[in-house]
Design a protein around this motif. Structure first.
Motif, PDB file in Angstrom:
ATOM      1  N   UNK A   1      40.969  20.221 131.026  1.00 25.25           N
ATOM      2  CA  UNK A   1      39.873  19.657 130.235  1.00 25.25           C
ATOM      3  C   UNK A   1      39.981  18.150 130.082  1.00 25.25           C
ATOM      4  N   UNK A   2      41.196  17.657 129.870  1.00 22.52           N
ATOM      5  CA  UNK A   2      41.362  16.229 129.617  1.00 22.52           C
ATOM      6  C   UNK A   2      41.690  15.429 130.874  1.00 22.52           C
ATOM      7  N   UNK A   3      41.735  16.096 132.043  1.00 16.97           N
ATOM      8  CA  UNK A   3      42.012  15.396 133.291  1.00 16.97           C
ATOM      9  C   UNK A   3      40.748  14.935 134.000  1.00 16.97           C
ATOM     10  N   UNK A   4      39.586  15.359 133.505  1.00 22.71           N
ATOM     11  CA  UNK A   4      38.331  14.959 134.140  1.00 22.71           C
ATOM     12  C   UNK A   4      38.182  13.440 134.041  1.00 22.71           C
TER      13      UNK A   4
ATOM     14  N   UNK B   1      32.896  29.853 114.275  1.00 27.18           N
ATOM     15  CA  UNK B   1      33.140  28.430 114.451  1.00 27.18           C
ATOM     16  C   UNK B   1      31.878  27.655 114.741  1.00 27.18           C
ATOM     17  N   UNK B   2      31.946  26.363 114.487  1.00 26.87           N
ATOM     18  CA  UNK B   2      30.887  25.418 114.849  1.00 26.87           C
ATOM     19  C   UNK B   2      31.516  24.355 115.734  1.00 26.87           C
ATOM     20  N   UNK B   3      30.982  24.177 116.927  1.00 24.26           N
ATOM     21  CA  UNK B   3      31.479  23.173 117.866  1.00 24.26           C
ATOM     22  C   UNK B   3      30.534  21.981 117.829  1.00 24.26           C
ATOM     23  N   UNK B   4      31.061  20.847 117.444  1.00 30.96           N
ATOM     24  CA  UNK B   4      30.266  19.635 117.266  1.00 30.96           C
ATOM     25  C   UNK B   4      30.562  18.668 118.408  1.00 30.96           C
ATOM     26  N   UNK B   5      29.545  18.399 119.252  1.00 30.81           N
ATOM     27  CA  UNK B   5      29.724  17.520 120.405  1.00 30.81           C
ATOM     28  C   UNK B   5      28.553  16.556 120.493  1.00 30.81           C
ATOM     29  N   UNK B   6      28.628  15.662 121.478  1.00 34.60           N
ATOM     30  CA  UNK B   6      27.578  14.680 121.680  1.00 34.60           C
ATOM     31  C   UNK B   6      27.930  13.343 121.041  1.00 34.60           C
ATOM     32  N   UNK B   7      27.111  12.332 121.321  1.00 32.95           N
ATOM     33  CA  UNK B   7      27.350  11.008 120.755  1.00 32.95           C
ATOM     34  C   UNK B   7      27.340  11.018 119.244  1.00 32.95           C
ATOM     35  N   UNK B   8      26.336  11.647 118.661  1.00 29.62           N
ATOM     36  CA  UNK B   8      26.267  11.796 117.213  1.00 29.62           C
ATOM     37  C   UNK B   8      27.329  12.776 116.738  1.00 29.62           C
TER      38      UNK B   8
ATOM     39  N   UNK C   1      30.308  12.661 117.413  1.00 24.45           N
ATOM     40  CA  UNK C   1      31.530  11.923 117.098  1.00 24.45           C
ATOM     41  C   UNK C   1      31.551  11.428 115.656  1.00 24.45           C
ATOM     42  N   UNK C   2      30.409  11.479 114.997  1.00 24.97           N
ATOM     43  CA  UNK C   2      30.279  10.894 113.666  1.00 24.97           C
ATOM     44  C   UNK C   2      31.170  11.588 112.639  1.00 24.97           C
ATOM     45  N   UNK C   3      31.960  10.793 111.931  1.00 23.88           N
ATOM     46  CA  UNK C   3      32.775  11.349 110.845  1.00 23.88           C
ATOM     47  C   UNK C   3      31.883  11.872 109.731  1.00 23.88           C
ATOM     48  N   UNK C   4      30.747  11.190 109.519  1.00 20.36           N
ATOM     49  CA  UNK C   4      29.834  11.620 108.454  1.00 20.36           C
ATOM     50  C   UNK C   4      29.263  13.002 108.741  1.00 20.36           C
TER      51      UNK C   4
ATOM     52  N   UNK D   1      34.757  22.475 114.609  1.00 19.89           N
ATOM     53  CA  UNK D   1      35.591  21.865 115.649  1.00 19.89           C
ATOM     54  C   UNK D   1      34.901  20.636 116.220  1.00 19.89           C
ATOM     55  N   UNK D   2      35.621  19.529 116.213  1.00 23.77           N
ATOM     56  CA  UNK D   2      35.126  18.282 116.777  1.00 23.77           C
ATOM     57  C   UNK D   2      36.168  17.776 117.779  1.00 23.77           C
ATOM     58  N   UNK D   3      35.946  18.021 119.082  1.00 24.10           N
ATOM     59  CA  UNK D   3      36.945  17.606 120.069  1.00 24.10           C
ATOM     60  C   UNK D   3      37.099  16.091 120.101  1.00 24.10           C
ATOM     61  N   UNK D   4      38.248  15.650 120.565  1.00 21.69           N
ATOM     62  CA  UNK D   4      38.525  14.211 120.603  1.00 21.69           C
ATOM     63  C   UNK D   4      37.524  13.471 121.476  1.00 21.69           C
TER      64      UNK D   4
END
Length: 615
Positions: free
Chosen positions: A34-37, A395-402, A404-407, A430-433
C-alpha cells in the motif's frame, strides 16, 4: 501483494478530481504494498514545489502556439547550455510540445490566480451532476469558455487528461528509462465517483481514450479504490468478515459515500451494502469562504488589485489556507492563524500586520460548520440504510483531500467514536496517513491485483428493454395494439420488461441475461439495435412513453446477429407460406466498477461483444 498472471506491466492510476487530480504508478514485476505506490509529486509550473496533486484547471490560449510548458523549459535550457545546442530543436523535441496549429493549453499550476479558467469540468460529464456545480463556479462562464474554444465537456476533459498523460510519461521515463517504458505494457486505471451515472462513466472513458490512455484502460469507482488502499494500509483495523463500513471520499468539490460489507478477508472481497450517495459539499467551498472573508476585510477593489498586481501575495495566502488551515484546524484546539500576505501594507482594520492576516479560530469554525453538518447528514443517511437492512457499522473510512482535515476527522470521531458514547454504539473512524492519495494509490493496487474486489453491487436504477407482448383486452390499452406479421397475432407494443430493479444486488462475476426472440425475412440484413432503458424512480412503469420523464434511453446496443451460425436459426412459415427465420438469444450485461459491458450469446455460447452507444 500478489499480482495477476500475465506479462509485466506498469499500472498508472489517475484520480481525476473535481478540484485536484493525482497520478501514481506501480510495476507488476516488483511486489508493491500500500505504501510502496509511487505518487507523482512534481508538476509543470509548480516551480519545484512538491504536491501530491495538481489543480484540475485548464486555460486555452487562442493566440499562443506551442505548449507553455515546452517554451518555458526551452527558455531555461537556453540560459545554461552552450551555443552548440540548438534551443529550437530542443523545444521541438520536448514531450509536452503541442503542434503549431493547435491552441496552446496551460493547466494545473501553470495558471495565474487572477485569470479565468475552466474548472470543475468533471461535473459537466454527468448530466445529473452538472446542475450541482458549487456556488463559486458559474456554469454560464464554463459554457462560454467551452464555446469560445470550440470544445465540449468531453473535449476539454480530454485535453486536461492528455496533459496528465504526457506528464506521467515524462515521469515514468525518468523513473524507469525511456527504453524500458517503450517496451513495457502500460495499463491506465482511471477512477470515477460511485454516484456517477452510466452515461458519465462512458463520457469519462471516451475522454480518457482521446487523451491517449488506451487501449488497456479500466475504470474503477473512487470509494472502491480508497477501500483497497485503506484496508491494506491500516493494520490491524478491527474489521472482520460480515462487518460493514462506510467509505467517505471527501474531495474538493464533492463528497461521495458508499457502504460495503466484508465477505472474505484473504484475499479481500467485499460487497456493496448500500448504493452510493453524495453532494457538492467539498473543501473547495472553504476556499470560497476564505476568499469572501479576505474580500470583506480588504474591500473588493483592494482584493482585486492584489490578485492582479501582487499575484504571489494571494497565491501564498491561499496556499497557506489550503495546506495548513484547512488540514490542521481542530475545533478542540481553538487557535488563531496568521496567514502570510507578503507585500500587503499594514491595515489594522483588516487585521493585516507585518505581512500577516489574522484569521481567528471562531471565523474558521464558522466556515467549516455548514460543510461538516452536510457531511454528517450524508453519513447518517448511509447508516440509516445499513440499519434498515439489519447491518451494523464497523467503521468509517475517511479519504480524499478534505478527508485529511483534522476538523472533519474530529467531528466524525466525536459524533460516532468518542468515549462519551456507549461502547456498543462507537464506530471506528479511520483516516489513513495518505488520505489525499488513497484513491489513486488504491487504483494502482487494484490494477496490479487484477481481480475483482467487489463481488456484488447495488443497482442504482432500473434497467430494462421495450418489448412486445401478446395483446390482452382489458389489460392493455387499445392504443398499443399492433399486428405481428410473423406470428400473425395482435401484440401490445411499448411494454417494459425490467431485468434489474433499483436496489437489487447484482453479481460482479456473473452477467445479467436479457432474453430475446427476433424474426427476420430471409432477404433482410440480420442487424439489430436495441435500446437499454433506465428508470431512476423507486417504482418502474409497465409501459414506455418517450415523452415521460420517468424513463430514458441510456444507450443503444448494436447486436452482431450476423455472427451466429446458420444452423442456430429456426426456419418458420406463416399462414401465407412465407418463410422467415427466428433466433432466440440473450444479451449479457456485466455490471463492473467502472461501467457496463455487454455481449451476445446463444445457448450459453458468446458470439460477440455488443457495441453500446450512449446518448
Amino acid at each position: 501483494m500478489a499480482t495477476s498472471q500475465g506479462p509485466d506491466r506498469i499500472v498508472i492510476g489517475v484520480d481525476f478530481g473535481t478540484t485536484f487530480s493525482g497520478v501514481a504508478e506501480g510495476y507488476s514485476g516488483t511486489p508493491v504494498s500500500a505504501d510502496d505506490v509511487n505518487v507523482i509529486k512534481t508538476w509543470p509550473g509548480g516551480k519545484g514545489i512538491s504536491s501530491d496533486k495538481v489543480p484540475s484547471e485548464l486555460v486555452y490560449d487562442k493566440t499562443a502556439r506551442g505548449s507553455a510548458t515546452g517554451a518555458d523549459e526551452a527558455d531555461g535550457w537556453s540560459m545554461v547550455m552552450p551555443d552548440v545546442f540548438d534551443v529550437k530543436d530542443l523545444q521541438a523535441s520536448l514531450p509536452t510540445q503541442r503542434a503549431e496549429a493547435e491552441i496552446a493549453v496551460r493547466w494545473g499550476f501553470q495558471l495565474r490566480p487572477d485569470e479565468a479558467r475552466l474548472r470543475c469540468m468533471k461535473l459537466l460529464l454527468d448530466p445529473q451532476q452538472d446542475s450541482q456545480l458549487p456556488s463559486f463556479v458559474s456554469k454560464r462562464d464554463i459554457k462560454s469558455q467551452l464555446s469560445d474554444s470550440g470544445k465540449d465537456a468531453v473535449g476539454a476533459v480530454a485535453d486536461y487528461l492528455r496533459e496528465l498523460y504526457k506528464h506521467a510519461i515524462v515521469e515514468l521515463n525518468k523513473r524507469y528509462t525511456t527504453l524500458f517504458v517503450e517496451n513495457t505494457n502500460l495499463q491506465w486505471v482511471l477512477t470515477v465517483p460511485a454516484v456517477w451515472s452510466d452515461t458519465a462513466k462512458e463520457a469519462t472513458l471516451t475522454a480518457a481514450k482521446k487523451a491517449g490512455m488506451g487501449p488497456d484502460l479500466k475504470l474503477i469507482s473512487e470509494p472502491e479504490a480508497a477501500a483497497v488502499y485503506t484496508l491494506q494500509a491500516i493494520q490491524p483495523n478491527h474489521l472482520k468478515v460480515n462487518d460493514s463500513f462506510i467509505v467517505v471520499d471527501a474531495g474538493g468539490g464533492t463528497v461521495d459515500l458508499i457502504s460495503y460489507t466484508i465477505k472474505q478477508a484473504r484475499p479481500l472481497r467485499i460487497e456493496e451494502s448500500v448504493e452510493g450517495s453524495g453532494a457538492c459539499c467539498g473543501a473547495a467551498l472553504l476556499n470560497a469562504k476564505f476568499e469572501e472573508y479576505v474580500k470583506s476585510k480588504l474591500g473588493n477593489a483592494s482584493f482585486n488589485r492584489m490578485c492582479r498586481k501582487q499575484e504571489k501575495t494571494w497565491r501564498t495566502a491561499l496556499n497557506y489556507f489550503e495546506e495548513y488551515v484547512k488540514r490542521n484546524f481542530d475545533p478542540t484546539d481553538m487557535v488563531d492563524f496568521n496567514v502570510p500576505v507578503p507585500g500587503l501594507p499594514d491595515n489594522e482594520a483588516a487585521g493585516v500586520e507585518q505581512g500577516f492576516l489574522t484569521l481567528s479560530a471562531v471565523t474558521v469554525a464558522s466556515m467549516f460548520k455548514p460543510i461538516i453538518t452536510e457531511v454528517i447528514q450524508l453519513v447518517e443517511g448511509q447508516m440509516g440504510e445499513l440499519r434498515n437492512r439489519g447491518k451494523g457499522v464497523g467503521g468509517i473510512i475517511l479519504v480524499g483531500g478534505f478527508g485529511q482535515s483534522r476538523c472533519l476527522y474530529t467531528a466524525l470521531n466525536f459524533q460516532y467514536g468518542w468515549n462519551h458514547l456507549p461502547k456498543a454504539m462507537r464506530v471506528n473512524v479511520m483516516q489513513p496517513a495518505n488520505a489525499w492519495t488513497a484513491v489513486v494509490r488504491g487504483a494502482v493496487l487494484r490494477g496490479l491485483e487484477g481481480t475483482e474486489l467487489v463481488v456484488s453491487r447495488k443497482s442504482r436504477r432500473h434497467y430494462g428493454i421495450v418489448m412486445h407482448e401478446y395483446f390482452t383486452p382489458g389489460i392493455h390499452p387499445v392504443s398499443c395494439k399492433e399486428w405481428d406479421t410473423f406470428k400473425e397475432v395482435w401484440m401490445a407494443k411499448d411494454r417494459m420488461r425490467w431485468f434489474i430493479e433499483k436496489g437489487q444486488t447484482v453479481s460482479s462475476a456473473e452477467p445479467v441475461l436479457f432474453s430475446f426472440t427476433t424474426e427476420f425475412w430471409p432477404v433482410e440484413n440480420k442487424a439489430m439495435t436495441q435500446g437499454l432503458i433506465v428508470c431512476d424512480g423507486e417504482v418502474a412503469p409497465v409501459g414506455y412513453n418517450k415523452a415521460s420523464s420517468s424513463t430514458r434511453v441510456l444507450c443503444k446496443m448494436v447486436v452482431p446477429l450476423f455472427g451466429v451460425p446458420i444452423h442456430l436459426w429456426e426456419a418458420r412459415h406463416n399462414s401465407q407460406g412465407q418463410r422467415y427465420e427466428r433466433l432466440s438469444f440473450q444479451l449479457g450485461m456485466q455490471v463492473e466498477s467502472g461501467g457496463l459491458r455487454f455481449d451476445m450469446r446463444v445457448d450459453g455460447v458468446v458470439y460477440g461483444n455488443v457495441t453500446a452507444t450512449f446518448d
